[in-house]
Each structure stands twice: as structure tokens, then as C-alpha cells.
Design a protein around this motif. Structure first.
Motif, short mmCIF file in Angstrom:
data_model
loop_
_atom_site.label_atom_id
_atom_site.label_comp_id
_atom_site.label_asym_id
_atom_site.label_seq_id
_atom_site.Cartn_x
_atom_site.Cartn_y
_atom_site.Cartn_z
N LYS A 159 0.83 -1.20 0.00
CA LYS A 159 0.00 0.00 0.00
C LYS A 159 0.87 1.26 0.00
CE LYS A 159 -4.10 -1.53 -0.25
NZ LYS A 159 -4.88 -1.25 -1.45
N GLY A 160 1.95 1.22 0.74
CA GLY A 160 2.86 2.37 0.77
C GLY A 160 3.49 2.62 -0.58
N PHE A 161 3.86 1.55 -1.28
CA PHE A 161 4.43 1.68 -2.62
C PHE A 161 3.40 2.23 -3.59
CE2 PHE A 161 5.69 -0.08 -6.78
CZ PHE A 161 6.94 0.51 -6.88
N GLN A 162 2.15 1.77 -3.49
CA GLN A 162 1.09 2.28 -4.36
C GLN A 162 0.85 3.76 -4.09
OE1 GLN A 162 -2.11 -0.36 -3.43
NE2 GLN A 162 -1.56 -1.83 -5.01
N MET A 163 0.85 4.16 -2.83
CA MET A 163 0.65 5.57 -2.49
C MET A 163 1.79 6.42 -3.04
SD MET A 163 -2.08 6.23 -0.53
CE MET A 163 -1.59 7.64 0.43
N THR A 164 3.02 5.91 -2.93
CA THR A 164 4.17 6.65 -3.43
C THR A 164 4.06 6.85 -4.94
OG1 THR A 164 5.54 5.74 -1.68
CG2 THR A 164 6.68 6.66 -3.57
N GLY A 165 3.67 5.80 -5.65
CA GLY A 165 3.50 5.91 -7.10
C GLY A 165 2.41 6.90 -7.45
N SER A 166 1.34 6.89 -6.71
CA SER A 166 0.24 7.82 -6.96
C SER A 166 0.67 9.25 -6.71
CB SER A 166 -0.95 7.46 -6.06
OG SER A 166 -2.01 8.35 -6.27
N ILE A 167 1.40 9.47 -5.63
CA ILE A 167 1.88 10.82 -5.31
C ILE A 167 2.83 11.31 -6.40
CG2 ILE A 167 3.30 12.14 -3.69
CD1 ILE A 167 2.04 10.37 -1.47
N LEU A 168 3.73 10.44 -6.85
CA LEU A 168 4.66 10.82 -7.91
C LEU A 168 3.92 11.14 -9.20
CD1 LEU A 168 7.56 8.28 -7.35
CD2 LEU A 168 7.59 10.73 -6.91
N LYS A 169 2.89 10.34 -9.51
CA LYS A 169 2.13 10.58 -10.74
C LYS A 169 1.44 11.94 -10.69
CE LYS A 169 -1.81 8.59 -11.27
NZ LYS A 169 -2.89 7.63 -11.43
#
Length: 59
Positions: free
Chosen positions: A22-32
């Protein structure tokens, strides 16, 4: 007791893996969204800085 301890350890590992995913998904979303915001700001600055040239070409 070993079975109970093993089940507890396995459950803790599953929770840690889920949280990491979930943390990795959030990081990807924030970067996007950061990239989208950056591109929008870049386009805004191009339009703002070249407003006179754009008006001349459109009229």
C-alpha cells in the motif's frame, strides 16, 4: 504453542507485506500527481511568458 506462535508470526508478516504494498502504491500515486502538476505548471509558465506572441499568432 509452536503452532500458535507460527500463525502469529505469519500474520504479522502478511500485515507488513500488505502495508509495504500500500505504501508503494501511495508513493506511485503521489509521484504521478506530482508529475501532472509539474507539467501543468510548466505549460502555464510557457503561456504566461509568451502571451504576446500567442495573441499575435491567434489574431
Amino acid at each position: 504453542m509452536d503452532l500458535k506462535k507460527n500463525a502469529k508470526d505469519a500474520g504479522e508478516k502478511v500485515v507488513k507485506l500488505w502495508a509495504a504494498k500500500k505504501g508503494f502504491q501511495m508513493t506511485g500515486s503521489i509521484l504521478k500527481w506530482g508529475a501532472i502538476a509539474g507539467a501543468g505548471y510548466y505549460a502555464y509558465t510557457l503561456v504566461r511568458d509568451n502571451k504576446d506572441q500567442i495573441k499575435a499568432k491567434l489574431s
